[in-house]
Design a protein around this motif. Structure first.
Motif, PDB file in Angstrom:
ATOM      1  N   LYS A 120      -3.374 -53.962 -43.115  1.00 15.88           N
ATOM      2  CA  LYS A 120      -4.804 -54.493 -43.062  1.00 15.88           C
ATOM      3  C   LYS A 120      -5.532 -53.912 -44.135  1.00 15.88           C
ATOM      4  CE  LYS A 120      -9.033 -54.522 -40.192  1.00 15.88           C
ATOM      5  NZ  LYS A 120      -9.738 -55.618 -40.699  1.00 15.88           N
ATOM      6  N   LYS A 138     -10.108 -44.941 -40.230  1.00 18.94           N
ATOM      7  CA  LYS A 138      -9.501 -45.428 -39.027  1.00 18.94           C
ATOM      8  C   LYS A 138      -9.382 -46.839 -39.091  1.00 18.94           C
ATOM      9  CE  LYS A 138      -9.558 -45.582 -34.007  1.00 18.94           C
ATOM     10  NZ  LYS A 138     -10.316 -45.322 -32.812  1.00 18.94           N
ATOM     11  N   CYS A 139      -8.014 -47.452 -39.121  1.00 15.80           N
ATOM     12  CA  CYS A 139      -7.996 -48.793 -39.041  1.00 15.80           C
ATOM     13  C   CYS A 139      -8.325 -49.565 -37.756  1.00 15.80           C
ATOM     14  CB  CYS A 139      -6.285 -49.280 -39.098  1.00 15.80           C
ATOM     15  SG  CYS A 139      -5.876 -51.148 -39.232  1.00 15.80           S
ATOM     16  N   SER A 140      -9.248 -50.642 -38.238  1.00 16.04           N
ATOM     17  CA  SER A 140      -9.797 -51.404 -36.829  1.00 16.04           C
ATOM     18  C   SER A 140      -8.845 -52.213 -36.042  1.00 16.04           C
ATOM     19  CB  SER A 140     -11.115 -52.253 -37.312  1.00 16.04           C
ATOM     20  OG  SER A 140     -10.371 -53.158 -38.011  1.00 16.04           O
ATOM     21  N   ARG A 141      -7.682 -52.466 -36.850  1.00 11.97           N
ATOM     22  CA  ARG A 141      -6.838 -53.547 -36.089  1.00 11.97           C
ATOM     23  C   ARG A 141      -5.770 -52.506 -35.205  1.00 11.97           C
ATOM     24  NH1 ARG A 141      -3.045 -56.895 -40.190  1.00 11.97           N
ATOM     25  NH2 ARG A 141      -5.115 -57.932 -40.253  1.00 11.97           N
ATOM     26  N   CYS A 200      -3.825 -50.153 -44.806  1.00  6.83           N
ATOM     27  CA  CYS A 200      -3.396 -49.627 -43.750  1.00  6.83           C
ATOM     28  C   CYS A 200      -1.776 -49.495 -43.822  1.00  6.83           C
ATOM     29  CB  CYS A 200      -3.501 -50.088 -42.296  1.00  6.83           C
ATOM     30  SG  CYS A 200      -2.865 -49.402 -40.880  1.00  6.83           S
ATOM     31  N   GLY A 242      -5.534 -48.943 -35.210  1.00 13.48           N
ATOM     32  CA  GLY A 242      -6.069 -47.661 -34.653  1.00 13.48           C
ATOM     33  C   GLY A 242      -5.520 -46.252 -35.353  1.00 13.48           C
TER      34      GLY A 242
END
Length: 62
Positions: free
Chosen positions: A25, A38-41, A20, A43
């Motif tokens: 991440k 989409k980054c889970s950390r 990201c 967004g």
């Protein structure tokens, strides 16, 4: 019974990392032609490959 190669960990580390750009991440390992992820950390939504190169930032409402 499945036989796994002893150097499986070495094989995975040879794949390029995709991170990201917002929070760094690790998103995935490998090469993708077209991916929107989409980054889970944080967004952030990123386009990787030949899709649009600009990112869309998720604005949270909390």
């Amino acid at each position: 019974m499945e036989v796994k190669p002893k150097n499986l960990r070495q094989t995975k580390s040879k794949l390029p990392e995709v991170r990201c750009f917002q929070c760094n991440k690790l998103l995935f390992l490998g090469i993708a032609e077209n991916v929107e992820i989409k980054c889970s950390r944080c967004g952030t939504v990123q386009c990787i490959g030949s899709c649009r190169q600009e990112a869309k930032v998720h604005i949270s409402s909390w």
